[in-house]
Design an enzyme around this catalytic site. Structure first.
Site, PDB file in Angstrom:
ATOM      1  N   VAL A 237       7.942   1.413  -0.254  1.00  0.00           N
ATOM      2  CA  VAL A 237       8.949   1.321  -0.106  1.00  0.00           C
ATOM      3  C   VAL A 237       8.317   1.414   1.103  1.00  0.00           C
ATOM      4  O   VAL A 237       7.380   1.877   1.633  1.00  0.00           O
ATOM      5  CB  VAL A 237       9.304   2.676  -0.073  1.00  0.00           C
TER       6      VAL A 237
ATOM      7  N   CYS B 195       0.355  -1.021  -0.139  1.00  0.00           N
ATOM      8  CA  CYS B 195      -0.274   0.239   0.310  1.00  0.00           C
ATOM      9  C   CYS B 195       0.757   1.019  -0.012  1.00  0.00           C
ATOM     10  O   CYS B 195       0.098   2.368  -0.270  1.00  0.00           O
ATOM     11  CB  CYS B 195      -1.432  -0.063   1.485  1.00  0.00           C
ATOM     12  N   HIS B 196       2.395   1.148   0.206  1.00  0.00           N
ATOM     13  CA  HIS B 196       3.190   2.703   0.123  1.00  0.00           C
ATOM     14  C   HIS B 196       4.149   1.846  -0.452  1.00  0.00           C
ATOM     15  O   HIS B 196       5.103   1.145  -0.098  1.00  0.00           O
ATOM     16  CB  HIS B 196       3.398   2.473   2.123  1.00  0.00           C
ATOM     17  N   PHE B 197       4.525   2.359  -1.997  1.00  0.00           N
ATOM     18  CA  PHE B 197       3.062   2.842  -2.207  1.00  0.00           C
ATOM     19  C   PHE B 197       3.049   1.574  -4.109  1.00  0.00           C
ATOM     20  O   PHE B 197       3.843   0.654  -4.434  1.00  0.00           O
ATOM     21  CB  PHE B 197       3.805   4.297  -3.155  1.00  0.00           C
TER      22      PHE B 197
END
EC number: 4.2.1.59
Length: 172
Positions: A77, A70-72
């Site tokens: 990362v 979810c990041h990203f």
């Protein structure tokens, strides 16, 4: 009396999250997914950059970790705030290791610098906490500098990490 070992396993850290490691009134680590370490490899009351205590812990990285999804999207990362939180977690853990009681709360940080990143291809994150001061009065508080390394390379530094232990957090 706290069993002051120099190292702790993942099961020990999970026991801390259940309130079983440092007694009923001792500080707790968060449970997964917010527990940001797999083991503590060294804890001492002396040592570190200021000879007032040192903690070193590790997190094994794999591409399936929750935050990479979810990041990203398309640019995975580890969020830098998770590394910062891990350092606060370790300051609180150390206070419990010293016999401090209460609920741990992060109180601040002087300065944080990010000079690298944790990618899914990384193997291991290492956290190093160098204690500057421990206050053990009505307020129990630790003040430390910290660093985060990925595969042996320093990527974050933090000064004046502050964590306090509180008997009552209702007015916090």
């Amino acid at each position: 009396m706290v069993d002051k070992r120099e190292s702790y396993t993942k099961e020990d850290l999970l026991a801390s999250g259940r309130g079983e490691l440092f007694g009923a009134n001792g500080p707790q680590l968060p449970a997964p997914n917010m527990l940001m370490m797999d083991r503590v490899v060294k804890m001492t009351e002396t040592g570190g950059n200021f000879d007032k205590g040192y903690v070193e812990a590790e997190l094994d990285i794999n591409p399936d970790m929750w935050f990479f999804g979810c990041h990203f999207i398309g640019d995975p990362v580890m969020p830098g705030c998770l590394g910062l939180d891990a350092m606060w977690q370790l300051v609180g853990f150390y206070l419990g290791w010293l016999g401090g009681e209460g609920k741990g709360r992060a109180l601040g940080v002087g300065e944080v610098k990010f000079t690298g990143q944790v990618l899914p291809s990384a193997k291991k994150v290492t956290y190093r906490i160098h204690f500057k001061r421990v206050v053990n009065r009505r307020l129990v508080m630790g003040i430390a500098d910290g660093e985060v390394l990925v595969d042996g390379k320093q990527i974050y530094t933090a000064t004046d990490l502050k964590v306090g232990l509180f008997q009552d957090t209702s007015a916090f």
